[in-house]
Write an enzyme that holds these catalytic residues in place. Structure first.
Site, mmCIF file in Angstrom:
data_model
loop_
_atom_site.group_PDB
_atom_site.id
_atom_site.type_symbol
_atom_site.label_atom_id
_atom_site.label_comp_id
_atom_site.label_asym_id
_atom_site.label_seq_id
_atom_site.Cartn_x
_atom_site.Cartn_y
_atom_site.Cartn_z
ATOM 1 N N LYS A 51 56.715 -40.615 70.707
ATOM 2 C CA LYS A 51 57.050 -39.345 71.223
ATOM 3 C C LYS A 51 58.754 -39.007 70.120
ATOM 4 O O LYS A 51 58.477 -37.725 69.574
ATOM 5 C CB LYS A 51 57.708 -39.941 72.881
ATOM 6 C CG LYS A 51 57.473 -39.840 73.891
ATOM 7 C CD LYS A 51 58.043 -40.337 74.802
ATOM 8 C CE LYS A 51 58.453 -41.293 75.071
ATOM 9 N NZ LYS A 51 57.616 -42.946 74.841
ATOM 10 N N THR A 52 59.337 -40.078 69.734
ATOM 11 C CA THR A 52 60.465 -39.685 68.768
ATOM 12 C C THR A 52 59.976 -38.877 67.422
ATOM 13 O O THR A 52 60.535 -38.401 66.811
ATOM 14 C CB THR A 52 61.395 -40.421 68.537
ATOM 15 O OG1 THR A 52 61.810 -41.041 69.953
ATOM 16 C CG2 THR A 52 62.692 -40.316 68.561
ATOM 17 N N GLU A 103 62.193 -35.043 74.494
ATOM 18 C CA GLU A 103 60.708 -35.998 74.969
ATOM 19 C C GLU A 103 61.062 -36.257 76.195
ATOM 20 O O GLU A 103 61.441 -36.330 76.819
ATOM 21 C CB GLU A 103 61.317 -37.707 74.129
ATOM 22 C CG GLU A 103 61.036 -37.352 72.664
ATOM 23 C CD GLU A 103 61.869 -39.138 72.349
ATOM 24 O OE1 GLU A 103 62.059 -40.433 72.564
ATOM 25 O OE2 GLU A 103 62.395 -39.036 70.715
#
Length: 458
Positions: free
Chosen positions: A122-123, A166
């Protein structure tokens, strides 16, 4: 649930304001004229940054921090009922809400809210997308789960309709969101202290996908087993990426540079694009494809998207090069799930090195116990493994599991594995045993990064 009136700024108190997501939301609301205060256990670069903006932060946990002038409090799902500040909030009848609910309400204020979800990546993917939007001069608001050097932090406040965040599945928090575009990078077993099993997790992601409006878009990894269960009969557009020939975006001609960075041709519905990434690992090929798919959906010039991806050098704690000492390269990585460990160590294997050392700090007792054989197998991809004690995070040790259990599982697979209960012992062992041209990776979602920083004298 308390509803914030963004036209009438009030006093909002954050319990755990130093968290990567909480701090970003606090900064965003401050920019909108809200009075912000909060608490955290310890001072950190994040809390110091917030304090420099004029945000009042108390340290420690105390009911005295909760004052009558607070209009609403924001909590994370990790705050327990026994928390002294939470108890004081309830006693004073101060309205409160979860971080996820606040984030969902913020998303309603943007015309193009974009949510990036998945068990892993995600990051990094959010950061790739951020770089593309910045390159295209879209003036986005960005909420990232890590520090992106381009923006000098984890939050950027823009003036356009673009909002990128996110979206974590833990405690079903992303079901409080209001996205117009959602990405699902992958779906695997994790957070088994909350979810019953993989089927329960998949059901959560399906419900997340169902949040999308008819004029929205789901960008999903077509390599997810039976991904159609997640995307079937949605009213919105569905775009796929992955290795399969049926995917809309897929890689071809994958090679690696002498430094271990992947180069590939991205086959898309709009033509082919050759890319040379500056972040390692095949998983980043998939992340880049997802980012390209989003750029195309947003009608961003493909040349700008390619330039942004080729100039992307990662975020903190994602295969982050910390430095070199005595000829030993020190890398830090956030990997705390077997799949993440596998992809990180496979990426490391493609980088120049003599011996690959991995110092792993298991994260939570629940995850360690549930996935123990998978952790052991993944860690065997390094040449030598060192284990620290389990980082408890939100949990208490009630499961009868320890790092010694993981050590035995690794040794049973024939891999040399050491365990030390203190960071001092780990550091002394590394100083005595690492030699020139070795690569050392500190790995985990806790505070294991401190080992590398201590060795480097930071």
């Amino acid at each position: 649930m308390y509803i914030i009136d963004f036209n009438k700024p009030c006093h909002i108190y954050f319990v755990g304001i130093g968290g990567i997501s909480m701090s970003g939301l606090a900064e965003l609301l401050l920019s909108k004229g809200f009075q912000i205060s909060g608490s955290d256990w310890h001072s950190s670069p994040i809390t110091q940054r917030l304090e420099s903006m004029g945000i009042a932060i108390q340290y420690g946990e105390s009911a005295s921090h909760i004052t009558a002038d607070i209009d609403v409090a924001v909590l994370t799902s990790a705050v327990s009922d026994s928390n002294a500040e939470f108890q004081a909030i309830k006693e004073k009848n101060i309205p409160y809400m979860l971080r996820a609910d606040l984030l969902g309400q913020i998303m309603k204020n943007f015309g193009m809210p974009i949510a990036i979800s998945g068990t892993h990546g995600k990051t990094t993917t959010t950061s790739m997308i951020s770089e593309i939007l910045l390159k295209a001069d879209t003036d986005p608001t960005l909420s990232i789960g890590g520090i992106l050097k381009t923006i000098g932090g984890n939050m950027r406040i823009g003036q356009s309709d673009y909002f990128v965040t996110e979206a974590c599945e833990y405690t079903n928090s992303f079901l409080s969101f209001f996205p117009k575009v959602s990405l699902i990078l992958n779906i695997e077993e994790d957070h088994l202290d909350f979810f019953k099993d993989l089927a329960d997790i998949r059901n959560s992601f399906r419900r997340f996908a169902e949040l999308l409006p008819a004029d929205g878009c789901l960008i999903i990894n077509g390599d997810i087993e039976n991904y159609e269960e997640i995307s079937r009969d949605l009213p919105c557009r569905v775009i796929t990426f992955g290795h399969s020939e049926r995917c809309d975006y897929r890689p071809a001609d994958l090679t690696y540079s002498p430094s271990g960075y992947p180069a590939f041709t991205a086959a898309t519905p709009f033509g082919q694009h050759k890319l040379q990434l500056q972040v390692p690992g095949e998983h980043n090929v998939m992340n880049a494809l997802a980012a390209l798919a989003l750029a195309d959906f947003l009608s961003i010039d493909s040349t700008l998207a390619e330039e942004a991806l080729e100039n992307f050098h990662g975020t903190n704690r994602r295969f982050e090069h910390k430095g070199t000492i005595g000829g030993v390269t020190i890398i830090d990585d956030y990997a705390h799930h077997p799949t993440e460990i596998t992809t990180t160590l496979e990426a490391a294997q493609k980088q120049p090195h003599h011996t690959l050392w991995c110092v792993f700090q298991p994260h939570t007792y629940t995850r360690t116990k549930a996935l123990l054989p998978d952790f052991a197998k993944a860690l065997c991809l390094s040449d030598k493994v060192i284990l620290t004690d389990i980082y408890a995070a939100r949990e208490k040790d009630t499961l009868g599991i320890s790092s010694r259990d993981l050590q035995k599982a690794i040794q049973d697979l024939g891999k040399e594995c050491f365990y030390f209960p203190t960071f001092d012992e780990v550091e002394n062992f590394l100083l005595e045993n690492c030699i020139k041209d070795d690569m050392l990776i500190t790995m985990g979602a806790g505070d294991v990064y401190k080992i590398g920083e201590t060795l480097l004298g930071n």
